[in-house]
Scaffold this active site. Sequence first.
Site, PDB file in Angstrom:
ATOM      1  N   HIS A  97       0.854  -1.183   0.000  1.00  0.00           N
ATOM      2  CA  HIS A  97       0.000   0.000   0.000  1.00  0.00           C
ATOM      3  C   HIS A  97       0.889   1.230   0.000  1.00  0.00           C
ATOM      4  O   HIS A  97       1.801   1.328   0.817  1.00  0.00           O
ATOM      5  CB  HIS A  97      -0.902   0.007   1.234  1.00  0.00           C
ATOM      6  CG  HIS A  97      -1.697   1.266   1.367  1.00  0.00           C
ATOM      7  ND1 HIS A  97      -2.419   1.794   0.321  1.00  0.00           N
ATOM      8  CD2 HIS A  97      -1.877   2.116   2.407  1.00  0.00           C
ATOM      9  CE1 HIS A  97      -3.014   2.914   0.711  1.00  0.00           C
ATOM     10  NE2 HIS A  97      -2.694   3.142   1.972  1.00  0.00           N
ATOM     11  N   HIS A  99       0.923   5.766  -0.996  1.00  0.00           N
ATOM     12  CA  HIS A  99       0.270   6.981  -1.473  1.00  0.00           C
ATOM     13  C   HIS A  99       1.213   7.641  -2.474  1.00  0.00           C
ATOM     14  O   HIS A  99       1.408   8.850  -2.450  1.00  0.00           O
ATOM     15  CB  HIS A  99      -0.014   7.936  -0.316  1.00  0.00           C
ATOM     16  CG  HIS A  99      -1.026   7.424   0.667  1.00  0.00           C
ATOM     17  ND1 HIS A  99      -1.555   8.206   1.654  1.00  0.00           N
ATOM     18  CD2 HIS A  99      -1.622   6.209   0.792  1.00  0.00           C
ATOM     19  CE1 HIS A  99      -2.421   7.492   2.374  1.00  0.00           C
ATOM     20  NE2 HIS A  99      -2.478   6.274   1.878  1.00  0.00           N
ATOM     21  N   ASP A 122       2.080  -3.971 -21.190  1.00  0.00           N
ATOM     22  CA  ASP A 122       3.027  -5.031 -20.838  1.00  0.00           C
ATOM     23  C   ASP A 122       2.699  -5.631 -19.464  1.00  0.00           C
ATOM     24  O   ASP A 122       3.105  -6.751 -19.161  1.00  0.00           O
ATOM     25  CB  ASP A 122       4.459  -4.470 -20.769  1.00  0.00           C
ATOM     26  CG  ASP A 122       5.093  -4.359 -22.147  1.00  0.00           C
ATOM     27  OD1 ASP A 122       4.633  -5.051 -23.068  1.00  0.00           O
ATOM     28  OD2 ASP A 122       6.036  -3.566 -22.291  1.00  0.00           O
ATOM     29  N   HIS A 171      -8.009   7.965  -1.918  1.00  0.00           N
ATOM     30  CA  HIS A 171      -7.076   7.455  -0.919  1.00  0.00           C
ATOM     31  C   HIS A 171      -5.680   7.185  -1.506  1.00  0.00           C
ATOM     32  O   HIS A 171      -4.785   8.011  -1.359  1.00  0.00           O
ATOM     33  CB  HIS A 171      -7.703   6.203  -0.280  1.00  0.00           C
ATOM     34  CG  HIS A 171      -6.881   5.579   0.795  1.00  0.00           C
ATOM     35  ND1 HIS A 171      -7.359   4.574   1.610  1.00  0.00           N
ATOM     36  CD2 HIS A 171      -5.596   5.790   1.177  1.00  0.00           C
ATOM     37  CE1 HIS A 171      -6.409   4.221   2.459  1.00  0.00           C
ATOM     38  NE2 HIS A 171      -5.335   4.931   2.211  1.00  0.00           N
ATOM     39  N   TYR A 229       8.763 -12.826 -23.921  1.00  0.00           N
ATOM     40  CA  TYR A 229       9.559 -11.698 -23.426  1.00  0.00           C
ATOM     41  C   TYR A 229      10.566 -12.200 -22.380  1.00  0.00           C
ATOM     42  O   TYR A 229      10.253 -13.060 -21.580  1.00  0.00           O
ATOM     43  CB  TYR A 229       8.634 -10.658 -22.795  1.00  0.00           C
ATOM     44  CG  TYR A 229       9.379  -9.523 -22.147  1.00  0.00           C
ATOM     45  CD1 TYR A 229       9.754  -8.400 -22.875  1.00  0.00           C
ATOM     46  CD2 TYR A 229       9.720  -9.588 -20.803  1.00  0.00           C
ATOM     47  CE1 TYR A 229      10.458  -7.371 -22.288  1.00  0.00           C
ATOM     48  CE2 TYR A 229      10.415  -8.551 -20.196  1.00  0.00           C
ATOM     49  CZ  TYR A 229      10.782  -7.452 -20.944  1.00  0.00           C
ATOM     50  OH  TYR A 229      11.470  -6.433 -20.349  1.00  0.00           O
TER      51      TYR A 229
HETATM   52 ZN   LIG Z   1      -3.351   4.794   2.983  1.00  0.00          ZN
END
Ligand SMILES: [Zn+2]
Length: 233
Positions: A97, A99, A122, A171, A229
């Site tokens: 996670h 930002h 890709d 978020h 690839y």
């Molecule tokens: Zn967050």
Amino acid sequence: MPSPYRELKERAWAANQEIPKRGLAIYTFGNVSALDAARGVIAIKPSGVDYATLAVDDLVVVDLDGKIVEGTLRPSSDTATHLVLYRAWKGVGGVVHTHSGYATGWAQARLPIPIYGTTHADHLAEDVPCTAVMSDEAVERDYEVETGNQILECFRGREPLHTPMVLVAGHGAFTWGETPEKAVYNAVVLEEIARMAFVTKTLDPSAKRLPERLIEKHFERKHGKNAYYGQKK
Ligand SMILES: [Zn+2]
């Protein structure tokens, strides 16, 4: 006695170190978790600890119900969201996670990232999805669990390992992969795709999505059954 989770924690620690190193977060922002599927536990970054001072033994081991199995610090406040994804999606071995700036820009604009070019194709064969904005009722319930549910809702009918990333509206970004290293890689790729798409849309607000045939071609040559690839493993 050495911890049975030492290797898992080392792996999670190393994956977390990639977050500031790749410019995906400032201060204590962001978190990575790594799954030990056989033991049914994850190792995750502790809440509010700076990456520079993070030690392997600071990583918190929790089971898939969120119970702390090992560690003295509080796990990331986003732990419940990670766990929703692990419980729902077999084959996911790491969750990230962040930002990160451009991805979060799109998330705040509540816009999926259009598949404008082959860099994007890709890695995934569709726009980077963006969840709905969370309702007031959901916010009042278990916020972090509801964030996970928002993602699951957005992924109904999608294959999570084919589209290993999502924008949570208003978020930030969640990415995942078969391994924690792959999940971090996908977070870096998402930020780059988000940046390129921003530049594209700025230069030409009516820029077109990549034609379907090119999307298929690029995705298939890396991920299809006849992928060619890179080097043979
Ligand atoms: Zn967050």
